[in-house]
Motif scaffolding. Structure first.
Motif, PDB file in Angstrom:
ATOM      1  N   GLY A 155      -2.789 -14.425  14.438  1.00 21.20           N
ATOM      2  CA  GLY A 155      -3.710 -13.900  13.276  1.00 21.20           C
ATOM      3  C   GLY A 155      -3.438 -12.770  13.048  1.00 21.20           C
ATOM      4  O   GLY A 155      -3.351 -12.143  11.815  1.00 21.20           O
ATOM      5  N   VAL A 156      -3.472 -11.897  13.899  1.00 22.31           N
ATOM      6  CA  VAL A 156      -3.207 -10.363  13.849  1.00 22.31           C
ATOM      7  C   VAL A 156      -1.849  -9.995  13.243  1.00 22.31           C
ATOM      8  O   VAL A 156      -1.637  -9.197  12.373  1.00 22.31           O
ATOM      9  CB  VAL A 156      -3.704  -9.674  15.205  1.00 22.31           C
ATOM     10  CG1 VAL A 156      -3.403  -8.047  15.125  1.00 22.31           C
ATOM     11  CG2 VAL A 156      -5.243  -9.632  15.537  1.00 22.31           C
ATOM     12  N   ALA A 157      -0.823 -10.664  14.125  1.00 25.63           N
ATOM     13  CA  ALA A 157       0.486 -10.518  13.495  1.00 25.63           C
ATOM     14  C   ALA A 157       0.571 -11.077  12.094  1.00 25.63           C
ATOM     15  O   ALA A 157       1.362 -10.142  11.251  1.00 25.63           O
ATOM     16  CB  ALA A 157       1.418 -11.242  14.339  1.00 25.63           C
ATOM     17  N   ALA A 158       0.076 -11.833  11.688  1.00 22.30           N
ATOM     18  CA  ALA A 158       0.206 -12.192  10.177  1.00 22.30           C
ATOM     19  C   ALA A 158      -0.582 -11.400   9.206  1.00 22.30           C
ATOM     20  O   ALA A 158       0.197 -10.999   8.179  1.00 22.30           O
ATOM     21  CB  ALA A 158      -0.510 -13.652  10.135  1.00 22.30           C
ATOM     22  N   ILE A 159      -1.755 -10.886   9.515  1.00 23.43           N
ATOM     23  CA  ILE A 159      -2.253  -9.646   8.806  1.00 23.43           C
ATOM     24  C   ILE A 159      -1.299  -8.571   8.764  1.00 23.43           C
ATOM     25  O   ILE A 159      -1.386  -7.757   7.679  1.00 23.43           O
ATOM     26  CB  ILE A 159      -3.588  -9.381   9.547  1.00 23.43           C
ATOM     27  CG1 ILE A 159      -4.579 -10.724   9.326  1.00 23.43           C
ATOM     28  CG2 ILE A 159      -4.273  -8.153   9.020  1.00 23.43           C
ATOM     29  CD1 ILE A 159      -5.949 -10.483  10.003  1.00 23.43           C
ATOM     30  N   LEU A 160      -0.852  -8.021   9.805  1.00 27.85           N
ATOM     31  CA  LEU A 160       0.117  -6.921   9.989  1.00 27.85           C
ATOM     32  C   LEU A 160       1.146  -7.104   8.950  1.00 27.85           C
ATOM     33  O   LEU A 160       1.778  -6.327   8.359  1.00 27.85           O
ATOM     34  CB  LEU A 160       0.543  -6.700  11.332  1.00 27.85           C
ATOM     35  CG  LEU A 160      -0.601  -5.993  12.213  1.00 27.85           C
ATOM     36  CD1 LEU A 160       0.071  -5.778  13.585  1.00 27.85           C
ATOM     37  CD2 LEU A 160      -1.028  -4.652  11.760  1.00 27.85           C
ATOM     38  N   VAL A 161       1.929  -8.225   9.062  1.00 26.29           N
ATOM     39  CA  VAL A 161       3.108  -8.519   8.274  1.00 26.29           C
ATOM     40  C   VAL A 161       2.416  -8.624   6.768  1.00 26.29           C
ATOM     41  O   VAL A 161       3.468  -8.113   5.797  1.00 26.29           O
ATOM     42  CB  VAL A 161       3.618 -10.079   8.588  1.00 26.29           C
ATOM     43  CG1 VAL A 161       4.772 -10.053   7.597  1.00 26.29           C
ATOM     44  CG2 VAL A 161       4.275  -9.935  10.006  1.00 26.29           C
ATOM     45  N   LEU A 162       1.476  -9.019   6.417  1.00 30.53           N
ATOM     46  CA  LEU A 162       1.137  -9.075   4.998  1.00 30.53           C
ATOM     47  C   LEU A 162       0.685  -7.773   4.446  1.00 30.53           C
ATOM     48  O   LEU A 162       1.167  -7.536   3.239  1.00 30.53           O
ATOM     49  CB  LEU A 162      -0.229 -10.168   4.858  1.00 30.53           C
ATOM     50  CG  LEU A 162      -0.840 -10.369   3.452  1.00 30.53           C
ATOM     51  CD1 LEU A 162       0.216 -11.136   2.701  1.00 30.53           C
ATOM     52  CD2 LEU A 162      -2.058 -11.302   3.703  1.00 30.53           C
ATOM     53  N   SER A 163       0.230  -7.122   5.377  1.00 32.10           N
ATOM     54  CA  SER A 163      -0.011  -5.726   4.697  1.00 32.10           C
ATOM     55  C   SER A 163       1.350  -4.886   4.643  1.00 32.10           C
ATOM     56  O   SER A 163       1.263  -4.193   3.424  1.00 32.10           O
ATOM     57  CB  SER A 163      -1.202  -4.925   5.796  1.00 32.10           C
ATOM     58  OG  SER A 163      -0.398  -4.762   7.033  1.00 32.10           O
ATOM     59  N   MET A 164       2.011  -4.909   5.450  1.00 34.38           N
ATOM     60  CA  MET A 164       3.426  -4.436   5.166  1.00 34.38           C
ATOM     61  C   MET A 164       4.152  -4.771   3.994  1.00 34.38           C
ATOM     62  O   MET A 164       4.775  -3.991   3.347  1.00 34.38           O
ATOM     63  CB  MET A 164       4.293  -4.769   6.528  1.00 34.38           C
ATOM     64  CG  MET A 164       4.010  -4.120   7.735  1.00 34.38           C
ATOM     65  SD  MET A 164       4.952  -4.571   9.228  1.00 34.38           S
ATOM     66  CE  MET A 164       6.560  -3.846   8.640  1.00 34.38           C
ATOM     67  N   LEU A 165       3.952  -5.959   3.908  1.00 31.39           N
ATOM     68  CA  LEU A 165       4.586  -6.615   2.486  1.00 31.39           C
ATOM     69  C   LEU A 165       3.896  -6.094   1.418  1.00 31.39           C
ATOM     70  O   LEU A 165       5.021  -5.630   0.148  1.00 31.39           O
ATOM     71  CB  LEU A 165       4.577  -8.229   2.564  1.00 31.39           C
ATOM     72  CG  LEU A 165       5.494  -8.907   3.541  1.00 31.39           C
ATOM     73  CD1 LEU A 165       5.204 -10.300   3.348  1.00 31.39           C
ATOM     74  CD2 LEU A 165       7.017  -8.480   3.378  1.00 31.39           C
ATOM     75  N   LEU A 166       2.669  -5.948   1.469  1.00 36.75           N
ATOM     76  CA  LEU A 166       2.020  -5.529   0.166  1.00 36.75           C
ATOM     77  C   LEU A 166       2.316  -3.937   0.142  1.00 36.75           C
ATOM     78  O   LEU A 166       2.604  -3.533  -1.421  1.00 36.75           O
ATOM     79  CB  LEU A 166       0.245  -5.560   0.556  1.00 36.75           C
ATOM     80  CG  LEU A 166      -0.046  -7.078   0.338  1.00 36.75           C
ATOM     81  CD1 LEU A 166      -1.465  -7.105   0.699  1.00 36.75           C
ATOM     82  CD2 LEU A 166       0.173  -7.764  -0.915  1.00 36.75           C
ATOM     83  N   SER A 167       2.540  -3.048   1.130  1.00 38.45           N
ATOM     84  CA  SER A 167       2.391  -1.825   0.933  1.00 38.45           C
ATOM     85  C   SER A 167       4.077  -1.648   0.269  1.00 38.45           C
ATOM     86  O   SER A 167       4.497  -0.717  -0.421  1.00 38.45           O
ATOM     87  CB  SER A 167       2.616  -1.023   2.168  1.00 38.45           C
ATOM     88  OG  SER A 167       3.471  -1.572   3.064  1.00 38.45           O
ATOM     89  N   LEU A 168       5.106  -2.513   0.733  1.00 41.65           N
ATOM     90  CA  LEU A 168       6.485  -2.361   0.429  1.00 41.65           C
ATOM     91  C   LEU A 168       6.532  -2.791  -1.071  1.00 41.65           C
ATOM     92  O   LEU A 168       7.343  -2.131  -1.612  1.00 41.65           O
ATOM     93  CB  LEU A 168       7.237  -3.507   1.294  1.00 41.65           C
ATOM     94  CG  LEU A 168       8.854  -3.372   0.963  1.00 41.65           C
ATOM     95  CD1 LEU A 168       9.489  -2.049   1.098  1.00 41.65           C
ATOM     96  CD2 LEU A 168       9.523  -4.383   1.722  1.00 41.65           C
ATOM     97  N   ARG A 169       5.845  -3.679  -1.503  1.00 41.54           N
ATOM     98  CA  ARG A 169       5.933  -4.260  -3.050  1.00 41.54           C
ATOM     99  C   ARG A 169       5.336  -2.917  -3.711  1.00 41.54           C
ATOM    100  O   ARG A 169       5.849  -2.611  -4.831  1.00 41.54           O
ATOM    101  CB  ARG A 169       4.843  -5.386  -3.150  1.00 41.54           C
ATOM    102  CG  ARG A 169       4.708  -5.886  -4.391  1.00 41.54           C
ATOM    103  CD  ARG A 169       3.860  -6.848  -4.791  1.00 41.54           C
ATOM    104  NE  ARG A 169       3.751  -7.593  -6.063  1.00 41.54           N
ATOM    105  CZ  ARG A 169       2.890  -8.134  -6.539  1.00 41.54           C
ATOM    106  NH1 ARG A 169       2.103  -8.983  -5.472  1.00 41.54           N
ATOM    107  NH2 ARG A 169       2.914  -8.556  -7.805  1.00 41.54           N
ATOM    108  N   LYS A 170       4.047  -2.263  -3.397  1.00 38.10           N
ATOM    109  CA  LYS A 170       3.815  -1.106  -4.105  1.00 38.10           C
ATOM    110  C   LYS A 170       4.717  -0.066  -4.161  1.00 38.10           C
ATOM    111  O   LYS A 170       5.018   0.699  -5.095  1.00 38.10           O
ATOM    112  CB  LYS A 170       2.536  -0.807  -3.449  1.00 38.10           C
ATOM    113  CG  LYS A 170       1.234  -1.498  -3.567  1.00 38.10           C
ATOM    114  CD  LYS A 170       0.010  -0.928  -3.163  1.00 38.10           C
ATOM    115  CE  LYS A 170      -1.234  -1.729  -3.255  1.00 38.10           C
ATOM    116  NZ  LYS A 170      -2.402  -1.376  -2.566  1.00 38.10           N
TER     117      LYS A 170
END
Length: 251
Positions: free
Chosen positions: A9-24
């Protein structure tokens, strides 16, 4: 086992945050960086343009924030280096207000606002004044104020317009003189086409110089009888002896 799901779950959260920052970041990178102004005029320009329009009347229109390069061009036969230098002088300069004729849209003059001055000195001049002078475009600077006198603004702009009209009137050749020049030019061209020599202008008579060593006799000028001197007088007496003939020559 529960520890494994926790790490997942922690890894999924980290990956999701990275994707959001990359999108921005990608959105920020590819988005066009433009922002619309809320008003067209600055407060100082808005206060002056209403006075300028009232001073000019309905015969003229006022255009605002016009680039100098849009109304001032370059004359022909310039080298590439001269053209580049001339365009660099124009740069991003602009006129605050451009006055045009309402019926023909002909450019009459340009007006710029100068910053306020407590000393009351006239606005300083810069390269823009020289550019307008070279292009033959009337240009005037007016100090920013809290309140403008309508008559004063009208007098300033009218003076600039009249100066240009006077310059154009002096530059125009009179109709009669222009017609005479065109007729003379056409006659000269027709004469050259027909092989005739162009008529030479009559030369002024030259004064003949007196020849050296030759004296010229002039008749005396008699003005009146009082200018004539009386010569010696002679009298003939009646009792003169008769003159005897001279003896002939002997053979």
């Amino acid at each position: 086992m529960g520890y494994f799901y926790f790490l997942l779950g922690v890894a999924a959260i980290l990956v999701l945050s990275m994707l959001l920052s990359l999108r921005k970041s990608l959105k920020r990178q590819f988005a066009l960086p433009y922002v619309a102004d809320r008003t067209f005029f600055t407060p100082e320009q808005r206060a002056f343009v209403s006075v300028l329009e009232r001073a000019l009347g309905t015969d003229y229109r006022v255009c605002a924030k016009v680039r100098v390069a849009d109304v001032v061009g370059l004359r022909g036969r310039l080298s590439r280096d001269d053209q580049e230098r001339a365009y660099q002088r124009l740069g991003e300069r602009r006129f605050d207000f451009l006055v045009c004729a309402a019926d023909t849209s002909a450019i009459v003059c340009a007006v710029n606002l100068a910053p306020r001055s407590r000393r009351g000195k006239p606005p300083p001049k810069d390269i823009l004044d020289r550019i307008c002078a070279a292009a033959g475009l009337p240009f005037v600077r007016i100090r920013e104020r809290d309140a403008y006198a309508l008559d004063e603004v009208a007098a300033i702009v009218s003076d600039v317009m009249q100066h240009r009209k006077a310059s154009e009137r002096d530059a125009v050749l009179p109709h009669a003189e222009a017609e005479a020049m065109l007729q003379g030019l056409s006659k000269s061209i027709l004469g050259e086409e027909r092989g005739a020599r162009p008529a030479r202008a009559p030369e002024s008579p030259r004064r003949r110089e007196p020849e050296v060593g030759v004296s010229k006799r002039r008749d005396p000028l008699i003005l009146g009888r009082e200018d004539i001197e009386d010569g010696p007088s002679f009298t003939i007496q009646d009792d003169l002896d008769e003159v005897s003939p001279r003896p002939g020559r002997r053979r």
